[in-house]
Design an enzyme around this catalytic site. Structure first.
Site, short mmCIF file in Angstrom:
data_model
loop_
_atom_site.label_atom_id
_atom_site.label_comp_id
_atom_site.label_asym_id
_atom_site.label_seq_id
_atom_site.Cartn_x
_atom_site.Cartn_y
_atom_site.Cartn_z
N ASP A 169 9.47 26.97 79.62
CA ASP A 169 10.53 27.63 80.39
C ASP A 169 11.90 27.37 79.79
OD1 ASP A 169 8.60 28.32 82.19
OD2 ASP A 169 9.02 26.65 83.54
N1 URA Z 1 4.92 24.23 83.38
C1 URA Z 1 6.11 24.62 83.82
O1 URA Z 1 6.32 24.72 85.02
N2 URA Z 1 7.07 24.93 82.95
C2 URA Z 1 6.91 24.83 81.61
O2 URA Z 1 7.82 25.11 80.85
C3 URA Z 1 5.66 24.41 81.15
C4 URA Z 1 4.67 24.11 82.05
#
Ligand code: URA
Length: 214
Positions: A105
């Site tokens: 993310d």
């Molecule tokens: N899980 C999440 O919530 N965000 C990420 O970036 C990776 C795994």
């Protein structure tokens, strides 16, 4: 790809040594885009069609593997419709066209792999391979033993039951805690959604390993 001399190209394709390749060119046995080339100065690129004795010769693009420590504030795709910075802005000196292997993310930091190797990407991202991904997170509140058990056994998020995971509290001050989370899947915002589900939202999230790569 940059242009390189024909004899170097032939040598890098494994046809013959550079000197022997020069001989092949001199003997009129090499064609570039259908034309016989006998002069040594000719430069070629990956876009040209090269033949030796009528047989095509192809250069495999160099395979590139990058383990990037992604900062928060970068999107893990090749382009962003909102003009935000992408992880490719962090690897500008790489000539090959690399792609992110999976996602992290915008607000998550840590290990993100980039590569131009499709097989490698497939092996690491296809759910059937169940590659282990380890995260360190800071959470609001501290989960109970029951919450941890639910987390580890499987939670319903977005009509989907998560598969077995691992949850370990590393530190806690009673109001927040630092945890190590291991999952074998990679659904959209999965760790954040799982932590929300047990009432301990993520404050900070960082990936520390993927399979054997950390
Ligand atoms: N899980 C999440 O919530 N965000 C990420 O970036 C990776 C795994």
């Amino acid at each position: 790809m940059e242009e390189i001399r024909l004899q170097k190209y032939l040598a890098e394709c494994g046809v013959a040594s550079r000197r022997k390749s020069e001989e092949l060119i001199g003997q009129g046995r090499v064609k570039v885009n259908g034309e016989t080339v006998t002069q040594m100065g000719r430069k070629v690129s990956l876009n040209d069609i090269i033949e030796v004795d009528g047989k095509p010769v192809k250069m495999e693009e160099r395979k590139v593997y990058i383990a990037l420590n992604k900062p928060v504030g970068y999107i893990s795709s090749v382009k962003d419709q909102f003009g935000r910075k992408t992880v490719l802005d962090l690897v500008k000196d790489i000539k090959e066209r690399v792609f992110p292997v999976g996602r992290l993310d915008y607000d998550t930091s840590g290990l993100l792999l980039l590569s131009n190797d499709g097989d490698f990407t497939y092996k690491l991202t296809h759910p059937k391979h169940e590659i282990k991904k380890v995260y360190e997170a800071v959470l609001k509140d501290v989960p109970s033993k029951d919450d941890i058990k639910r987390f580890e056994q499987g939670l319903w998020i977005d009509n989907y039951l998560t598969s077995p995971a691992n949850f370990e509290i590393l530190e806690s001050d009673g109001k927040t805690c630092k945890v190590k989370i291991t999952i074998h899947e990679g659904k959209n915002r999965q760790v954040r959604k799982m932590c929300d589900k047990i009432g301990c939202p993520v404050i900070k999230l960082k990936r520390i390993s993927i399979g054997d790569i950390s």
